[in-house]
Design a protein around this motif. Sequence first.
Motif, PDB file in Angstrom:
ATOM      1  N   SER A  12      36.078 -21.309   4.440  1.00  0.00           N
ATOM      2  CA  SER A  12      37.229 -21.106   3.847  1.00  0.00           C
ATOM      3  C   SER A  12      37.605 -19.593   4.381  1.00  0.00           C
ATOM      4  O   SER A  12      38.952 -19.323   4.255  1.00  0.00           O
ATOM      5  CB  SER A  12      37.259 -21.135   2.402  1.00  0.00           C
ATOM      6  OG  SER A  12      36.470 -20.276   1.704  1.00  0.00           O
ATOM      7  N   ALA A  32      41.509 -27.207  -5.015  1.00  0.00           N
ATOM      8  CA  ALA A  32      40.565 -27.982  -4.102  1.00  0.00           C
ATOM      9  C   ALA A  32      40.483 -29.494  -4.736  1.00  0.00           C
ATOM     10  O   ALA A  32      40.341 -30.609  -3.909  1.00  0.00           O
ATOM     11  CB  ALA A  32      39.287 -27.415  -4.280  1.00  0.00           C
ATOM     12  N   ILE A  50      34.454 -30.904   0.137  1.00  0.00           N
ATOM     13  CA  ILE A  50      35.344 -30.342  -1.028  1.00  0.00           C
ATOM     14  C   ILE A  50      34.128 -30.247  -2.234  1.00  0.00           C
ATOM     15  O   ILE A  50      34.340 -29.208  -2.843  1.00  0.00           O
ATOM     16  CB  ILE A  50      36.561 -30.973  -1.266  1.00  0.00           C
ATOM     17  CG1 ILE A  50      37.507 -30.714  -0.204  1.00  0.00           C
ATOM     18  CG2 ILE A  50      37.129 -30.380  -2.426  1.00  0.00           C
ATOM     19  CD1 ILE A  50      38.743 -31.504  -0.157  1.00  0.00           C
TER      20      ILE A  50
END
Length: 270
Positions: A12, A32, A50
């Motif tokens: 990320s 998220a 995730i």
Amino acid sequence: MSSPVTAFDSCSRISPYLAYGCISVRETYQYAEKIKRSLGLKNSLWKRSINSFTGRLRWHCHFIQKLEDEPELEFKAMHPMYDELDRTNNEKFFKAWSTGNTGFTMVDSSMRALILHGWINFRMRAMLVSFATNHLWLDWRIVAEYLAKLFIDYEPGIHYSQIQMQSAVTGINAIRIYNPIKQAVDQDKEGTFIRKYIPELKDVSTSNLSCPSNEPLLIGDYPLPIVDEAVSRRQAAKKLYDLRKEDNFNDIAKIIIKKHASRKTRKKKV
């Protein structure tokens, strides 16, 4: 999180923004979860990714709490008996490690990438610390201070807990000593990452990039390994495991678990 080849594009990369408060953990988590809900049932792989990401957000808070509960972790080993180890401040070793000139290509390319970008992926961070504190037997405090100056996402709570975990001085975590040669083979099979940050090895065959000393006439000014990997790893492991056999070690570890371990770990120990 594992491969430095793909990490710069696949992670990320928001850790600096979290560290400086530009974005909150709550906002990141909520976003998220929103993305996960929008994926539908057919995207199970993305959902797992995730879930892993949001799990790391929880660990983020967990580790920060450790330092708030015990600020001395910046200077003292979580398990005090590990402060008795005869770690060294070998200047030659520290200079080689801190500049990316140890003769171990995955260590050196990771350090050079970190110096250039201020960021490196999780596994390579762990390997850099493990190699410095175990193979080179450097004091973890010196290693922690140097890396703190390099990481653009430096967060004290996470930093010192991770340094101690990878240095194997918490007394409650598994002892992991990364083999840097194996890491080069596993995480950079084509030598893409190593060649990018160690241009001296441009003529070395891909099969020998994990051990370029196998082709000594092609490595130019690149140094030979500063320690015997297998010997230094065994010596460090013996010292770390021998300490765990001493009287009172487990009694102290139980107190540490009660104070610092996750709920899941505390339940297992009970």
